[in-house]
Design a protein around this motif. Structure first.
Motif, PDB file in Angstrom:
ATOM      1  N   ILE A   1     -50.726-117.672  28.578  1.00  0.00           N
ATOM      2  CA  ILE A   1     -50.157-116.317  28.500  1.00  0.00           C
ATOM      3  C   ILE A   1     -50.618-115.643  27.206  1.00  0.00           C
ATOM      4  O   ILE A   1     -51.055-114.486  27.204  1.00  0.00           O
ATOM      5  CB  ILE A   1     -48.622-116.362  28.587  1.00  0.00           C
ATOM      6  CG1 ILE A   1     -48.200-116.788  29.991  1.00  0.00           C
ATOM      7  CG2 ILE A   1     -48.003-115.014  28.228  1.00  0.00           C
ATOM      8  CD1 ILE A   1     -46.714-117.108  30.124  1.00  0.00           C
ATOM      9  N   VAL A   2     -50.547-116.392  26.077  1.00  0.00           N
ATOM     10  CA  VAL A   2     -50.958-115.837  24.780  1.00  0.00           C
ATOM     11  C   VAL A   2     -52.431-115.455  24.826  1.00  0.00           C
ATOM     12  O   VAL A   2     -52.833-114.373  24.368  1.00  0.00           O
ATOM     13  CB  VAL A   2     -50.687-116.856  23.641  1.00  0.00           C
ATOM     14  CG1 VAL A   2     -51.325-116.390  22.339  1.00  0.00           C
ATOM     15  CG2 VAL A   2     -49.195-117.048  23.454  1.00  0.00           C
ATOM     16  N   ALA A   3     -53.278-116.320  25.433  1.00  0.00           N
ATOM     17  CA  ALA A   3     -54.716-116.046  25.501  1.00  0.00           C
ATOM     18  C   ALA A   3     -54.978-114.815  26.361  1.00  0.00           C
ATOM     19  O   ALA A   3     -55.805-113.962  26.021  1.00  0.00           O
ATOM     20  CB  ALA A   3     -55.446-117.265  26.070  1.00  0.00           C
ATOM     21  N   ARG A   4     -54.261-114.699  27.476  1.00  0.00           N
ATOM     22  CA  ARG A   4     -54.446-113.530  28.357  1.00  0.00           C
ATOM     23  C   ARG A   4     -54.062-112.243  27.627  1.00  0.00           C
ATOM     24  O   ARG A   4     -54.760-111.243  27.695  1.00  0.00           O
ATOM     25  CB  ARG A   4     -53.552-113.670  29.601  1.00  0.00           C
ATOM     26  CG  ARG A   4     -54.250-114.303  30.787  1.00  0.00           C
ATOM     27  CD  ARG A   4     -53.629-113.897  32.123  1.00  0.00           C
ATOM     28  NE  ARG A   4     -52.174-114.037  32.171  1.00  0.00           N
ATOM     29  CZ  ARG A   4     -51.557-115.186  32.492  1.00  0.00           C
ATOM     30  NH1 ARG A   4     -52.250-116.258  32.771  1.00  0.00           N
ATOM     31  NH2 ARG A   4     -50.230-115.244  32.517  1.00  0.00           N
ATOM     32  N   ARG A   5     -52.950-112.309  26.854  1.00  0.00           N
ATOM     33  CA  ARG A   5     -52.495-111.105  26.145  1.00  0.00           C
ATOM     34  C   ARG A   5     -53.487-110.698  25.079  1.00  0.00           C
ATOM     35  O   ARG A   5     -53.728-109.515  24.874  1.00  0.00           O
ATOM     36  CB  ARG A   5     -51.134-111.360  25.504  1.00  0.00           C
ATOM     37  CG  ARG A   5     -50.024-111.254  26.513  1.00  0.00           C
ATOM     38  CD  ARG A   5     -48.699-111.436  25.828  1.00  0.00           C
ATOM     39  NE  ARG A   5     -47.623-111.531  26.796  1.00  0.00           N
ATOM     40  CZ  ARG A   5     -46.439-112.046  26.547  1.00  0.00           C
ATOM     41  NH1 ARG A   5     -46.181-112.522  25.352  1.00  0.00           N
ATOM     42  NH2 ARG A   5     -45.512-112.082  27.471  1.00  0.00           N
ATOM     43  N   SER A   6     -54.068-111.706  24.356  1.00  0.00           N
ATOM     44  CA  SER A   6     -54.995-111.322  23.288  1.00  0.00           C
ATOM     45  C   SER A   6     -56.316-110.819  23.867  1.00  0.00           C
ATOM     46  O   SER A   6     -57.020-110.043  23.233  1.00  0.00           O
ATOM     47  CB  SER A   6     -55.196-112.426  22.263  1.00  0.00           C
ATOM     48  OG  SER A   6     -55.343-113.637  22.903  1.00  0.00           O
ATOM     49  N   ALA A   7     -56.643-111.247  25.120  1.00  0.00           N
ATOM     50  CA  ALA A   7     -57.863-110.745  25.753  1.00  0.00           C
ATOM     51  C   ALA A   7     -57.660-109.299  26.221  1.00  0.00           C
ATOM     52  O   ALA A   7     -58.589-108.494  26.208  1.00  0.00           O
ATOM     53  CB  ALA A   7     -58.233-111.626  26.940  1.00  0.00           C
ATOM     54  N   SER A   8     -56.440-108.949  26.642  1.00  0.00           N
ATOM     55  CA  SER A   8     -56.156-107.570  27.070  1.00  0.00           C
ATOM     56  C   SER A   8     -54.811-107.163  26.525  1.00  0.00           C
ATOM     57  O   SER A   8     -53.788-107.284  27.182  1.00  0.00           O
ATOM     58  CB  SER A   8     -56.154-107.475  28.607  1.00  0.00           C
ATOM     59  OG  SER A   8     -55.219-108.375  29.129  1.00  0.00           O
ATOM     60  N   PRO A   9     -54.798-106.691  25.246  1.00  0.00           N
ATOM     61  CA  PRO A   9     -53.546-106.416  24.566  1.00  0.00           C
ATOM     62  C   PRO A   9     -52.668-105.372  25.267  1.00  0.00           C
ATOM     63  O   PRO A   9     -51.474-105.299  24.989  1.00  0.00           O
ATOM     64  CB  PRO A   9     -53.968-105.914  23.186  1.00  0.00           C
ATOM     65  CG  PRO A   9     -55.462-105.861  23.181  1.00  0.00           C
ATOM     66  CD  PRO A   9     -55.978-106.412  24.459  1.00  0.00           C
TER      67      PRO A   9
END
Ligand SMILES: [Fe+2]
Length: 301
Positions: A292-300
Motif C-alpha cells: 500500500i505504501v509503495a502504491r501511494r508513493s508511486a501515485s501520491p
C-alpha cells in the motif's frame, strides 16, 4: 550508585543512514528524534544508567550500528543495549561495543539485579557447525518474542545466582502484549512458566510495539518505551511523537516510571489512517502494508 537507582530507557531507535529508505516505508528522522530525546534527558540529573532495549538499527546493517554508537557515546553515563528483531545477530554482536556502551547480561546495583534478556533467542536456528544463527533471509525483521529453553534456563539461573533482593528484566519484546499485531500467547506462556517460582522478579522494561504504555503481566508491571521511528496511541487512534522513559528503582523494591514524549511540530499527533489501524488490528500483514505504501508513493494522488 545512590540508593535509588535512576535509569533512562530508550527503545527502537531504528537508526538509518542518510537518504536511505526506512524499513516499512514510514519513519521519523531518527537522528533528529535522538537529538531531541538527548536534550530532554539532559534535564534529568543524576541518571545512573541508560538502557536501550533493541531495534537499534532499522535494517540491522553494520553502518547503522556505527551511527548508533556515535549517538549513544553522547550520554555521560554507561549505556547498556540488548538486541531486537531488527538487530541481525552478527553485526549487532560485532558493532555494539565501544567505551561506555556494552551488552552485559547482568548488572547488580544496590538491592537490584538488572537482567538483560535476549527475547529473540528462541527463534535462532542451528547452523551446519551447530552455532545458533538468525533464520534465513529477512525473517527476523518481523518476528515477535521467543525465549527458547536455553534463555529461559539462563533467566532462572541468573535469578538464583544473584544476591540482589529485587530483579528487573530488560528485553526487547514485552510479554503479555494485547495488541493483535504483537500479541503472542506462546511467548507469554514461556514467561508465565519462567516466573512461576521467581518471586524476586519485580517487573519488565521493553519496547517493540511502538505503542508506549504500562500494563500488568503476572502481577508485575511492564513498561513499554516509545520508539524514535514512529509511535502510536491505539486508544486515541493517533500517531505520537518520539520519546523515552525514566525510572526510579527504590531499595525497597519499588519502581516508578515516567513516560516522556517530545511533542513538536515535526511529529504531530495526527490520525492513524486506515492502513496502519488495520495493521495493528491484525487485519493487514506488514507485506500488505508495504504494498500500500509503495502504491501511494508511486501515485501520491
Ligand atoms: Fe521497532
Amino acid at each position: 550508585m545512590s540508593e535509588t537507582i535512576r535509569v533512562g530507557h530508550l527503545s527502537d531507535t531504528h537508526f538509518l543512514e542518510a537518504e536511505q529508505t526506512p524499513e516499512g516505508g514510514h519513519a521519523y528522522d531518527t537522528a533528529e528524534a535522538f537529538d531531541e530525546v538527548l536534550n530532554h534527558l539532559g534535564d534529568h540529573d543524576h541518571l545512573d544508567l541508560v538502557v536501550v532495549t533493541g531495534d537499534i538499527a532499522d535494517h540491522g546493517r553494520p553502518e547503522q550500528y556505527d551511527i548508533a554508537i556515535q549517538a549513544f557515546a553522547q550520554f555521560n553515563v554507561p549505556v547498556t543495549v540488548c538486541p531486537g528483531n531488527h538487530d541481525f545477530d552478527n553485526p549487532f554482536r560485532s558493532r555494539v561495543n565501544a567505551p561506555g556502551i556494552d551488552t552485559p547480561r547482568v548488572i547488580e546495583a544496590g538491592a537490584w539485579a538488572f537482567l538483560f534478556v535476549d527475547s529473540n533467542a528462541g527463534m535462532m536456528v542451528a547452523s551446519d557447525d551447530g552455532t545458533l544463527v538468525d533464520p534465513p533471509g529477512e525473517e527476523r525483521l518481523h518476528t515477535n518474542g521467543s525465549l527458547g529453553a536455553l534463555e529461559a534456563e539462563w533467566v532462572r539461573q541468573a535469578c538464583q545466582d544473584t544476591d540482589a533482593e529485587h530483579v528487573f528484566v530488560w528485553l526487547h519484546h514485552p510479554p503479555g502484549v494485547d495488541i493483535p499485531l504483537s500479541a503472542d500467547p506462546a511467548y507469554a506462556a514461556e514467561w508465565e512458566a519462567v516466573l512461576g517460582d521467581l518471586h524476586q522478579v519485580r517487573g519488565f522494561g521493553g519496547g517493540h510495539t511502538h505503542v508506549p504504555t504500562e500494563y500488568s503481566f503476572v502481577d508485575r508491571p511492564v513498561f513499554v518505551a516509545p520508539s524514535l521511528k514512529n509511535n502510536f496511541d491505539l486508544e486515541a487512534q493517533t500517531w505520537l511523537p518520539p520519546g523515552y522513559r525514566t525510572y526510579d528503582f527504590g531499595a525497597d523494591g519499588s519502581i516508578s516510571s515516567e513516560l516522556h514524549l517530545v511533542d513538536d511540530d515535526r511529529w504531530p499527533r495526527r490520525p492513524l489512517g486506515r492502513a496502519i489501524a488495520a495493521l495493528f488490528a491484525g487485519e493487514l500483514t506488514y507485506e500488505q502494508l508495504a504494498e500500500i505504501v509503495a502504491r501511494r508513493s508511486a501515485s501520491p494522488d
